[in-house]
Scaffold this motif. Sequence first.
Motif, PDB file in Angstrom:
ATOM      1  N   VAL A   1       0.827  -1.203   0.000  1.00 60.80           N
ATOM      2  CA  VAL A   1       0.000   0.000   0.000  1.00 60.80           C
ATOM      3  C   VAL A   1       0.867   1.262   0.000  1.00 60.80           C
ATOM      4  O   VAL A   1       0.401   2.346  -0.381  1.00 60.80           O
ATOM      5  N   PHE A   2       2.124   1.124   0.403  1.00 65.26           N
ATOM      6  CA  PHE A   2       3.022   2.275   0.432  1.00 65.26           C
ATOM      7  C   PHE A   2       3.809   2.439  -0.867  1.00 65.26           C
ATOM      8  O   PHE A   2       4.592   3.388  -0.985  1.00 65.26           O
ATOM      9  N   MET A   3       3.624   1.540  -1.820  1.00 60.87           N
ATOM     10  CA  MET A   3       4.410   1.603  -3.053  1.00 60.87           C
ATOM     11  C   MET A   3       4.145   2.870  -3.863  1.00 60.87           C
ATOM     12  O   MET A   3       5.102   3.476  -4.379  1.00 60.87           O
ATOM     13  N   PRO A   4       2.898   3.326  -4.028  1.00 61.25           N
ATOM     14  CA  PRO A   4       2.690   4.553  -4.830  1.00 61.25           C
ATOM     15  C   PRO A   4       3.427   5.770  -4.290  1.00 61.25           C
ATOM     16  O   PRO A   4       4.075   6.506  -5.045  1.00 61.25           O
ATOM     17  N   VAL A   5       3.354   6.015  -2.984  1.00 62.55           N
ATOM     18  CA  VAL A   5       4.012   7.197  -2.427  1.00 62.55           C
ATOM     19  C   VAL A   5       5.534   7.033  -2.439  1.00 62.55           C
ATOM     20  O   VAL A   5       6.275   8.009  -2.614  1.00 62.55           O
TER      21      VAL A   5
END
Length: 281
Positions: free
Chosen positions: A244-248
Amino acid sequence: MDSSRSFDRSAPAAPSRYVRTFSDRGRLRGHRGGVIAMHRALARFVLEPLDLVTAALLVLMFSFAWIVSLPRLCRLWAHVLGNGMAILGLHGTLGLTQHHITPYIYFSVPYPRLEGVPPDPRTWWSTAVVVCLAYAATYFFPGSATPVKYLLRAVLLIQFSALLYFLFVGASYPHTPDSYMEGLVSYKIALISFIPALFGLTYYIFIFSAFKKIVLTILAMSHLSLFLPLHILLQAMILEKSVVFMPVLYIVFGLPLDILIILAFYSWGMSWVSKANVKSA
């Protein structure tokens, strides 16, 4: 800083019968009485053939040295990443992707291979609470911190959109930590490889000594080369928790960090005293 051959505003103009009045002379002075020097952005730049030859030779020299040393650097990065994953206790393996520049020069790009873990309810809700609290805290920032406030809100917006995506269609997320890590390392290598050409177009053409041009390029490329494995290990620690932290991580804390480092070195180098400053002094 005027690092080019330029004309000065205070230079005498062509002969004319017009006599400057007091108001005309006042336009060139500041409120403290000092003379307002012409900004370097308005100065006339004369690019001589020797400047182009010097810039081209430096670009070729650094590009050749980088290509030759790249296989050894990849082995160094693989050693640091392998030991770092073991020390940090990351549940993954070290992947290697073969690349060939010439039949005689080839290298293996190392990257952590991790399992993509979707956010569990606890991770999702805790992240959502932190995002909401951080966004609410931006309303209490002082006026002097306005740029930081809006930058933080942009980062929080990216993370909030990722939370919404995994809430509704998270099962169809197409990216894996393996492909992301491999791509990030490859992009970093490509960016470092482009530094000599970038400095050749934007820094080597100015009247700095060859020593300063060489030192600035070595510092920038060495800094990014040492930063690469540490940056990758930090991102691997975060991605092991959840994708879930990959985009940022990709949009904000990926290649933009390397680009800012290059801009910082370039700005530092442009602040150095040039030959033109020495001559004018």
